[in-house]
Design a protein around this motif. Structure first.
Motif, PDB file in Angstrom:
ATOM      1  N   ILE A  57       0.841  -1.203   0.000  1.00 36.24           N
ATOM      2  CA  ILE A  57       0.000   0.000   0.000  1.00 36.24           C
ATOM      3  C   ILE A  57       0.875   1.253   0.000  1.00 36.24           C
ATOM      4  O   ILE A  57       0.550   2.256  -0.652  1.00 36.24           O
ATOM      5  CB  ILE A  57      -0.966  -0.020   1.208  1.00 36.24           C
ATOM      6  N   THR A  58       2.006   1.197   0.697  1.00 33.18           N
ATOM      7  CA  THR A  58       2.940   2.324   0.688  1.00 33.18           C
ATOM      8  C   THR A  58       3.531   2.523  -0.705  1.00 33.18           C
ATOM      9  O   THR A  58       3.576   3.662  -1.220  1.00 33.18           O
ATOM     10  CB  THR A  58       4.077   2.078   1.705  1.00 33.18           C
TER      11      THR A  58
ATOM     12  N   PHE B 107      -0.708   8.931   4.708  1.00 31.85           N
ATOM     13  CA  PHE B 107      -0.025   8.951   3.411  1.00 31.85           C
ATOM     14  C   PHE B 107      -0.887   9.654   2.358  1.00 31.85           C
ATOM     15  O   PHE B 107      -0.373  10.426   1.538  1.00 31.85           O
ATOM     16  CB  PHE B 107       0.279   7.524   2.942  1.00 31.85           C
ATOM     17  N   THR B 108      -2.179   9.378   2.390  1.00 36.00           N
ATOM     18  CA  THR B 108      -3.080  10.009   1.414  1.00 36.00           C
ATOM     19  C   THR B 108      -3.221  11.503   1.680  1.00 36.00           C
ATOM     20  O   THR B 108      -3.225  12.311   0.735  1.00 36.00           O
ATOM     21  CB  THR B 108      -4.463   9.330   1.450  1.00 36.00           C
TER      22      THR B 108
ATOM     23  N   ILE C  86      -2.519  14.565  -0.884  1.00 37.52           N
ATOM     24  CA  ILE C  86      -3.488  15.623  -1.195  1.00 37.52           C
ATOM     25  C   ILE C  86      -2.860  17.003  -0.970  1.00 37.52           C
ATOM     26  O   ILE C  86      -3.007  17.911  -1.797  1.00 37.52           O
ATOM     27  CB  ILE C  86      -4.757  15.443  -0.333  1.00 37.52           C
ATOM     28  N   GLU C  87      -2.155  17.165   0.140  1.00 33.60           N
ATOM     29  CA  GLU C  87      -1.557  18.459   0.465  1.00 33.60           C
ATOM     30  C   GLU C  87      -0.473  18.842  -0.548  1.00 33.60           C
ATOM     31  O   GLU C  87      -0.379  19.996  -0.970  1.00 33.60           O
ATOM     32  CB  GLU C  87      -0.969  18.424   1.875  1.00 33.60           C
ATOM     33  N   LEU C  88       0.347  17.903  -0.937  1.00 28.61           N
ATOM     34  CA  LEU C  88       1.403  18.190  -1.914  1.00 28.61           C
ATOM     35  C   LEU C  88       0.806  18.580  -3.256  1.00 28.61           C
ATOM     36  O   LEU C  88       1.327  19.472  -3.954  1.00 28.61           O
ATOM     37  CB  LEU C  88       2.325  16.988  -2.071  1.00 28.61           C
ATOM     38  N   ASN C  89      -0.302  17.906  -3.639  1.00 27.28           N
ATOM     39  CA  ASN C  89      -0.969  18.251  -4.902  1.00 27.28           C
ATOM     40  C   ASN C  89      -1.590  19.635  -4.829  1.00 27.28           C
ATOM     41  O   ASN C  89      -1.553  20.400  -5.804  1.00 27.28           O
ATOM     42  CB  ASN C  89      -2.035  17.208  -5.239  1.00 27.28           C
ATOM     43  N   LYS C  90      -2.163  19.958  -3.665  1.00 26.48           N
ATOM     44  CA  LYS C  90      -2.763  21.281  -3.503  1.00 26.48           C
ATOM     45  C   LYS C  90      -1.722  22.379  -3.665  1.00 26.48           C
ATOM     46  O   LYS C  90      -1.985  23.448  -4.220  1.00 26.48           O
ATOM     47  CB  LYS C  90      -3.399  21.392  -2.114  1.00 26.48           C
TER      48      LYS C  90
ATOM     49  N   LYS D 104       6.697  19.458  -6.463  1.00 26.57           N
ATOM     50  CA  LYS D 104       7.273  18.420  -7.310  1.00 26.57           C
ATOM     51  C   LYS D 104       6.877  17.029  -6.814  1.00 26.57           C
ATOM     52  O   LYS D 104       6.789  16.784  -5.614  1.00 26.57           O
ATOM     53  CB  LYS D 104       8.808  18.522  -7.312  1.00 26.57           C
ATOM     54  N   LYS D 105       6.658  16.126  -7.759  1.00 25.48           N
ATOM     55  CA  LYS D 105       6.177  14.782  -7.399  1.00 25.48           C
ATOM     56  C   LYS D 105       7.170  14.021  -6.521  1.00 25.48           C
ATOM     57  O   LYS D 105       6.772  13.268  -5.652  1.00 25.48           O
ATOM     58  CB  LYS D 105       5.891  13.975  -8.678  1.00 25.48           C
ATOM     59  N   TYR D 106       8.459  14.234  -6.762  1.00 27.55           N
ATOM     60  CA  TYR D 106       9.433  13.453  -5.999  1.00 27.55           C
ATOM     61  C   TYR D 106       9.488  13.864  -4.529  1.00 27.55           C
ATOM     62  O   TYR D 106      10.136  13.216  -3.716  1.00 27.55           O
ATOM     63  CB  TYR D 106      10.816  13.528  -6.639  1.00 27.55           C
ATOM     64  N   TYR D 107       8.800  15.001  -4.187  1.00 26.65           N
ATOM     65  CA  TYR D 107       8.724  15.368  -2.776  1.00 26.65           C
ATOM     66  C   TYR D 107       7.953  14.325  -1.964  1.00 26.65           C
ATOM     67  O   TYR D 107       8.164  14.210  -0.759  1.00 26.65           O
ATOM     68  CB  TYR D 107       8.039  16.730  -2.623  1.00 26.65           C
ATOM     69  N   TYR D 108       7.050  13.624  -2.666  1.00 20.80           N
ATOM     70  CA  TYR D 108       6.192  12.684  -1.924  1.00 20.80           C
ATOM     71  C   TYR D 108       6.983  11.506  -1.338  1.00 20.80           C
ATOM     72  O   TYR D 108       6.895  11.264  -0.115  1.00 20.80           O
ATOM     73  CB  TYR D 108       5.063  12.173  -2.836  1.00 20.80           C
ATOM     74  N   PRO D 109       7.745  10.745  -2.138  1.00 21.65           N
ATOM     75  CA  PRO D 109       8.511   9.654  -1.516  1.00 21.65           C
ATOM     76  C   PRO D 109       9.514  10.166  -0.478  1.00 21.65           C
ATOM     77  O   PRO D 109       9.771   9.493   0.529  1.00 21.65           O
ATOM     78  CB  PRO D 109       9.237   8.988  -2.691  1.00 21.65           C
ATOM     79  N   ILE D 110      10.060  11.415  -0.722  1.00 20.39           N
ATOM     80  CA  ILE D 110      10.966  11.989   0.272  1.00 20.39           C
ATOM     81  C   ILE D 110      10.213  12.266   1.562  1.00 20.39           C
ATOM     82  O   ILE D 110      10.710  12.010   2.672  1.00 20.39           O
ATOM     83  CB  ILE D 110      11.620  13.275  -0.274  1.00 20.39           C
ATOM     84  N   SER D 111       8.977  12.737   1.434  1.00 22.51           N
ATOM     85  CA  SER D 111       8.155  13.035   2.617  1.00 22.51           C
ATOM     86  C   SER D 111       7.832  11.757   3.385  1.00 22.51           C
ATOM     87  O   SER D 111       7.903  11.744   4.621  1.00 22.51           O
ATOM     88  CB  SER D 111       6.852  13.723   2.195  1.00 22.51           C
TER      89      SER D 111
END
Length: 799
Positions: free
Chosen positions: A224-225, A282-283, A287-291, A295-302
């Motif tokens: 799921i991650t 995680f979701t 949502i916050e990063l998209n708002k 950059k997309k790669y911030y998500y796995p770093i987060s």
């Protein structure tokens, strides 16, 4: 599907004659199946109460229930219903024996649906047939008589995967979001909801069938991650993962919490709870990063940063949560004596050396074909936008391989993955050979023309039969000829214990009261332990109806776990490796918290303990040096037993028949069997000028620890005084028991054998002296008889 089921059931019931013996004894395989039988018998006799505490093992403390309850409770309920509330022993044995074979055959059903929903119906049918004939641990743990929860693990995890895959497919076809749910548009969630709920119920059932179920929960959590990251990177909503994860883990958590006696299983509960809160977080991050249009790669770093911060805070603020994380990191690691547990050793290892033989033995060609499928599907996932369900297949497979390489037991999980992946490759081969076009042509023409079949379709079928199926079927037919379990020697010895030793004063079928935390179970004064190596504890308990000190839960072993500097705790390992009778007796008495009592009355040894398994005993103490020494022979340098081995208590008992020991006597031995015993005796005679007969003696020997009668007398000072007697065993073998001392005007011997035979209410031994003890010094020879009461009470006999 029916053919696959029947083939699987047939293979698993081939060796039924080795389970249902001609003398009426029912022999279950391995070790743990005997304890499942113990649980089932207890539940049936006290239906529907579960044996949450067992005083009939790990004397003198007893043990809380080791197995999760669902497997035994379901089996007991089936037996109770079939027996109309009063099943006899014959029904209990028969249903328990056939149950694992039935579960193994049922695995073809979820395997079919997993493969069908991942790929297509053809892959599903081929996967069902491949899993039906799969060899290795998947087969051995679902054979008739191997009544263990392992096959239930495989069945339930495959069912979890089946429902999760369908939930992912339906969720992709009928997407839903937090917003739609908040707006009351539950119709969008409804198509996938049932599958998420069923996946949760299945995970809950799995969690109640094996306490190590955090393993598959961990796999789901990793998937799921990973899917969160993939979806976010591809600008897809992750809401369905958060909702589905909460439903699956939440239902499983509620099911576990509904069973109060599982509250101590913190790792499982914390793992399920973590899943219910992590995925919504995680979701929300996505949502916050998209708002914020980051950059997309911030998500796995987060996600990685959040995980690291969480671990640091857990270490500072919550040792229990940090313990959960570290436990998962080292979940499969074994060291020291733990490496001697057969199912816990690495897959690609034989005798500590790298080997691919176990891989072939477990999967044959399916293992290698599945690796090809993994590479292809991985490449496809990298080059294309993979579906969530196929991503799950890859994560599921990689995680099982990771676990399997560390502990070979997880091979019975991977058999399902190997069958599905091999079936996928098999259907690809058939399609490449033209079968799909051929079938489409037959459908179009609505008739079959044999002339339309070309050479490639025929060759492709031969490849499926000869490469994909025959090696597995051939291996399975070879492996299904035997079931394991106690051999005839152990059955005979265990039954002798039941019939010829005093009743320990506990009702075998009692529902024992669990002692309060920190308190010990209060045994009656008549209770006693039986010391043997842990492998045999369940046989002693279930066949012999006696209380073992050590058991296959690795309880009662003693020794050390992490460092040679630790205390060498009393237990089976320290007892059998003790270097003198006095040291062994000190261990035996240290086992019991009451200084007036010993931890065991009987010691049971077999020739495997005295030879091949002896190294395992030393490994549990972390002190393995010098038991075996290098010796130059005509065949070069060979490693042979050395002085430290022959001084060990195990050698003194089994190799030397307890000759000359003061408080240990042989009371029974099974018939002799072929073994390495004569080789060990030959080494002793050659290197240490011994003269013990080079013969195989009883395969299993039973000894009794007694006070010993004290024989005292007078003799001239400086005289060598000897006491001896010929012992006749129950199999007609004789040996001389003797002791010697130097008189200082008087002499004293402590002897363990009664010359006048057994007495009522005590050990009904059938190994004993053929006459009175003979005491000799100078030209004097005297005889003395010893009563059993004198031996048991430690009385003094004056000569």
């Amino acid at each position: 599907m029916l053919i696959s089921f029947l083939v699987a059931l047939y293979i698993r019931t081939i060796p039924k004659a080795s389970v249902f013996l001609s003398n009426g004894f029912v022999r279950f395989g391995g070790n743990d199946p005997w304890y499942h039988l113990r649980n089932v018998e207890s539940i049936v006799h006290n239906f529907p109460n579960i044996l949450w505490f067992d005083a009939y093992t790990q004397y003198p403390s007893g043990t809380r229930q080791i197995f999760a309850p669902l497997f035994d409770l379901v089996l007991s309920s089936i037996i109770w219903i079939l027996g109309f509330g009063n099943p006899d022993q014959d029904l209990i044995y028969k249903v328990c024996a056939y149950y694992p074979a039935f579960l193994g055959a049922i695995v073809v059903i979820p395997t079919y649906f997993v493969a069908k929903w991942l790929f297509d119906r053809r892959v599903g049918l081929l996967a069902a047939l491949l899993i039906a004939i799969a060899p290795g641990q998947f087969l051995s743990r679902s054979m008739i008589g191997f009544n263990d929860h392992h096959i239930a693990e495989t069945l339930l995890t495959t069912i979890v995967a089946m429902f999760l895959i369908m939930a992912l497919k339906v969720g992709r076809e009928h997407p839903f979001t937090f917003e739609s749910i908040r707006a009351g548009k539950f119709a969008e969630l409804r198509p996938a909801l049932a599958y998420f709920i069923l996946a949760g119920v299945s995970l809950g059932a799995y969690s109640l069938a094996w306490y190590g179920a955090v393993f598959f929960s961990f796999i789901l959590g990793i998937y799921i991650t990973v899917q969160h990251i993939i979806d976010h990177m591809h600008n897809r909503s992750t809401d369905y993962l958060a909702v589905g994860g909460v439903i699956i883990f939440g239902i499983a958590l509620l099911m576990v919490l509904m069973v109060p006696n599982l509250s101590s299983r913190g790792l499982l509960i914390k793992g399920l709870f973590a899943g219910t809160i992590a995925f919504p977080i995680f979701t929300l991050i996505s949502i916050e990063l998209n708002k914020r249009d980051l950059k997309k790669y911030y998500y796995p770093i987060s996600i990685a940063s959040l995980s690291i911060v969480g671990i640091v805070f857990a270490k500072i603020l919550s040792p229990s949560i940090y313990g959960l994380i570290s436990s998962l990191a080292s979940y499969f690691m074994r060291t020291g004596g733990g490496l001697t547990i057969a199912e816990a050793s690495p897959l690609l290892s034989v005798g500590g050396q790298f080997s691919i033989a176990p891989f072939w033995g477990n999967f044959t060609t399916m293992g290698y074909i599945s690796l090809i499928a993994i590479i292809y599907l991985g490449y496809e996932a990298f080059k294309k936008n993979n579906t969530p369900e196929r991503t799950f297949l890859l994560v599921w497979t990689f995680m099982i391989i990771w676990a399997m390489l560390q502990q070979n037991r997880f091979a019975y999980y991977y058999s399902v993955n190997a069958a599905i992946l091999s079936a996928y490759v098999g259907i690809k081969i058939l399609d490449l050979a033209g079968w799909k076009d051929l079938l489409d042509e037959i459908k179009l023409k609505d008739k079959f023309d044999i002339k339309s079949i070309k050479i490639w379709p025929i060759l492709s079928v031969l490849v499926i039969l000869l490469v994909f199926m025959y090696p597995s079927y051939d291996m399975s037919m070879k492996q299904s000829q035997y079931t394991g379990g106690p051999n005839g020697y152990w059955i005979e010895a265990s039954m002798w214990l039941d019939s010829n030793t005093p009743d320990p004063g506990l009702d075998y079928y009692e529902s024992y009261e669990t002692p309060a935390e920190g308190e010990s179970y209060q045994y009656p004064d008549t209770a006693y332990g039986v010391m043997s190596w842990w492998d045999y504890g369940h046989w002693i308990e279930v066949i012999g109806h006696r209380i073992p000190n050590a058991n296959p839960f690795q309880q009662g072993i003693g020794g050390r776990r992490n460092s040679i500097d630790e205390e060498n705790k009393p237990g089976a390992a320290t007892f059998f490796t003790a270097q003198s009778e006095e040291e062994a007796t000190a261990v035996l008495e240290a086992v019991h918290p009451d200084p007036e009592k010993a931890g065991a009355r009987y010691i049971v040894s077999d020739v495997e303990m005295a030879t091949g398994k002896f190294y395992a005993m030393t490994a549990w103490t972390l002190d393995t040096a010098d038991y075996y020494i290098p010796v130059q022979t005509d065949q070069g340098v060979q490693t042979v037993p050395g002085p430290r081995y022959f001084n060990s208590m195990e050698s003194r008992l089994h190799i030397f028949d307890a000759r000359g020991m003061e408080e240990y006597r042989m009371v029974h031995e099974s018939p002799a069997g072929n073994s390495a015993e004569t080789g060990y005796k030959n080494v002793y005679n050659a290197l240490f000028e011994g003269n013990i007969p080079l013969e195989n003696t009883g395969y299993v020997k039973i000894f009794e620890y007694v006070e010993g009668a004290q024989i005292v007398g007078e003799a001239p000072e400086g005289e060598d005084v000897t006491i001896s007697v010929t012992i006749l065993t129950n199999i007609g073998r004789t040996f001389v028991y003797s002791q010697s001392t130097v008189s200082d005007g008087t002499y004293s011997f402590t002897v363990p054998y009664s010359t006048l035979g057994p007495i009522e209410g005590e050990t009904q031994f059938d190994t004993m002296p053929v006459g009175p003890y003979k005491i000799s010094y100078g030209n004097v020879q005297e005889e003395v008889d010893v009563d059993e009461r004198d031996v048991l009470d430690g009385n003094v006999i004056e000569v």
